[in-house]
Design a protein around this motif. Structure first.
Motif, mmCIF file in Angstrom:
data_model
loop_
_atom_site.group_PDB
_atom_site.id
_atom_site.type_symbol
_atom_site.label_atom_id
_atom_site.label_comp_id
_atom_site.label_asym_id
_atom_site.label_seq_id
_atom_site.Cartn_x
_atom_site.Cartn_y
_atom_site.Cartn_z
ATOM 1 N N GLU A 72 5.439 4.441 -1.425
ATOM 2 C CA GLU A 72 4.349 5.390 -1.272
ATOM 3 C C GLU A 72 4.775 6.841 -1.318
ATOM 4 O O GLU A 72 5.938 7.114 -0.634
ATOM 5 C CB GLU A 72 3.153 5.070 -0.404
ATOM 6 C CG GLU A 72 3.729 5.297 1.000
ATOM 7 C CD GLU A 72 2.448 5.020 1.984
ATOM 8 O OE1 GLU A 72 1.443 4.327 1.577
ATOM 9 O OE2 GLU A 72 2.504 5.658 3.126
ATOM 10 N N THR A 73 4.224 7.684 -1.646
ATOM 11 C CA THR A 73 4.418 9.169 -1.302
ATOM 12 C C THR A 73 3.109 9.768 -0.469
ATOM 13 O O THR A 73 2.048 9.691 -1.054
ATOM 14 C CB THR A 73 4.432 10.085 -2.472
ATOM 15 O OG1 THR A 73 5.732 9.580 -3.192
ATOM 16 C CG2 THR A 73 4.609 11.646 -2.179
ATOM 17 N N ASN A 96 -5.728 11.491 -2.627
ATOM 18 C CA ASN A 96 -6.683 12.040 -3.972
ATOM 19 C C ASN A 96 -5.754 11.629 -5.120
ATOM 20 O O ASN A 96 -5.057 10.706 -5.201
ATOM 21 C CB ASN A 96 -6.383 13.689 -3.590
ATOM 22 C CG ASN A 96 -5.111 14.365 -3.560
ATOM 23 O OD1 ASN A 96 -4.012 13.757 -3.978
ATOM 24 N ND2 ASN A 96 -4.957 15.313 -2.859
ATOM 25 N N ASN A 97 -6.099 12.287 -6.185
ATOM 26 C CA ASN A 97 -5.370 11.917 -7.191
ATOM 27 C C ASN A 97 -3.965 12.001 -7.572
ATOM 28 O O ASN A 97 -3.086 11.237 -8.296
ATOM 29 C CB ASN A 97 -6.014 12.475 -8.551
ATOM 30 C CG ASN A 97 -7.470 12.168 -8.937
ATOM 31 O OD1 ASN A 97 -7.843 11.021 -8.541
ATOM 32 N ND2 ASN A 97 -8.292 13.065 -9.466
ATOM 33 N N LEU A 107 -1.465 3.941 1.692
ATOM 34 C CA LEU A 107 -1.851 2.843 2.180
ATOM 35 C C LEU A 107 -3.129 2.806 3.086
ATOM 36 O O LEU A 107 -4.042 2.176 2.914
ATOM 37 C CB LEU A 107 -0.796 1.653 2.910
ATOM 38 C CG LEU A 107 -1.389 0.373 3.330
ATOM 39 C CD1 LEU A 107 -1.668 -0.539 2.087
ATOM 40 C CD2 LEU A 107 -0.342 -0.079 4.180
ATOM 41 N N GLY A 108 -3.140 4.070 4.003
ATOM 42 C CA GLY A 108 -4.417 4.396 4.642
ATOM 43 C C GLY A 108 -4.474 3.527 5.862
ATOM 44 O O GLY A 108 -5.468 3.668 6.525
ATOM 45 N N SER A 109 -3.287 2.473 6.293
ATOM 46 C CA SER A 109 -3.548 1.858 7.374
ATOM 47 C C SER A 109 -2.347 1.693 7.976
ATOM 48 O O SER A 109 -1.429 1.774 7.123
ATOM 49 C CB SER A 109 -4.247 0.375 7.085
ATOM 50 O OG SER A 109 -3.479 -0.317 6.299
#
Length: 273
Positions: free
Chosen positions: A154-155, A198-199, A204-206
């Motif tokens: 991910e970035t 955002n776009n 991952l957010g966790s």
């Protein structure tokens, strides 16, 4: 895991004390030194000559003791708190009977705590017992490309990221809603600090738990804010202009002494519940 007094203590007799002396603490340390001499322990002047390294203070002082003495895997680390017990400190300067009983009973055991190996820009290497944190040094977000075993995962864009050990999972990591991890797991945890989703940027957010043997690479995206603060445990490091940070679980853990009746989850309950 090693158990029993003979295995744990009998062949370990050279002791190095790590603490910041003050009049009140010095009196307590002298009492503990008397107990040690009574049971055949000797003080050494240099940590490299010690079989046992004892820190006096809280968890922060224990982290400093491990770092300043070089994360020795051939010595036993012992934490003695001067007040409230912590996650790394099973003994207290006000309970001398408990300390003496630990020297002559089998109610003690050695735990092996995982540590992190960190390499910055293929130039500087160091270890962490609690966590590695990478944070912005100004009031502005920055971006990190996250790789797992050379796979671009991910970035990230936000205030920073924290990579913690299982024992460090109850510290900075927990304040970021990271998971509390059993120290018997040979693992590391990646946790975000205020990520933007955002776009353009999607994470991952966790929290993400990675097994021993994985290599985590954080590559700082050069977009004008490429000077993050890097901290190891409770100490900020003087590293600037970093571009690539590699993290893995170290092959050799550190060994710490604890009472058998003071389990990790008892400490978690005492601290948070």
């Amino acid at each position: 895991m090693q158990k029993g007094r003979f295995t744990v203590m009998n062949n370990r007799k050279n002791v190095y004390l790590f603490y910041k002396p003050d009049d009140e603490l010095e009196k307590k340390v002298q009492e503990i030194r008397k107990i040690g001499r009574k049971h055949g322990y000797s003080l050494v002047e240099e940590s490299k000559d010690a079989d046992i390294i004892v820190s006096f203070g809280g968890d922060g002082q224990f982290l400093q003791a491990v770092r300043k003495t070089g994360f020795r895997d051939d010595a036993l680390y012992v934490g003695v708190n001067d007040g409230r017990l912590g996650f790394y400190t099973d003994f207290d300067t006000t309970d001398l009977d408990k300390i003496e009983n630990a020297l002559k009973t089998e109610n003690i055991e050695v735990l092996k705590y995982p540590t992190l190996e960190v390499e910055v820009d293929h130039l500087q290497a160091f270890k962490c017992l609690n966590e590695l944190s990478v944070r912005s040094n100004i009031i502005k977000t920055f971006a990190i490309d996250v790789y797992i075993d050379d796979f671009h995962f991910e970035t990230f864009r936000g205030d920073g990221m924290v990579v913690s050990t299982p024992t460090g999972s109850t510290s900075y990591n927990k304040s970021l809603n990271g998971a509390v991890v059993d120290p018997k797991l040979q693992a590391m945890q990646l946790t975000e600090i205020a990520s933007l989703n955002n776009n353009q940027y999607r994470t991952l957010g966790s929290p993400l738990l990675l097994n021993h043997g994985r290599e985590l690479t954080l590559k700082i995206v050069q977009d004008g804010n490429d000077h993050p603060i890097i901290a190891a445990d409770n100490e900020a490091l003087g590293i600037r202009h970093s571009h690539e940070i590699k993290v893995r679980v170290a092959e050799k853990p550190i060994k710490t002494l604890r009472m058998k009746d003071n389990l990790f989850f008892q400490k978690v309950k005492r601290s948070f519940l």
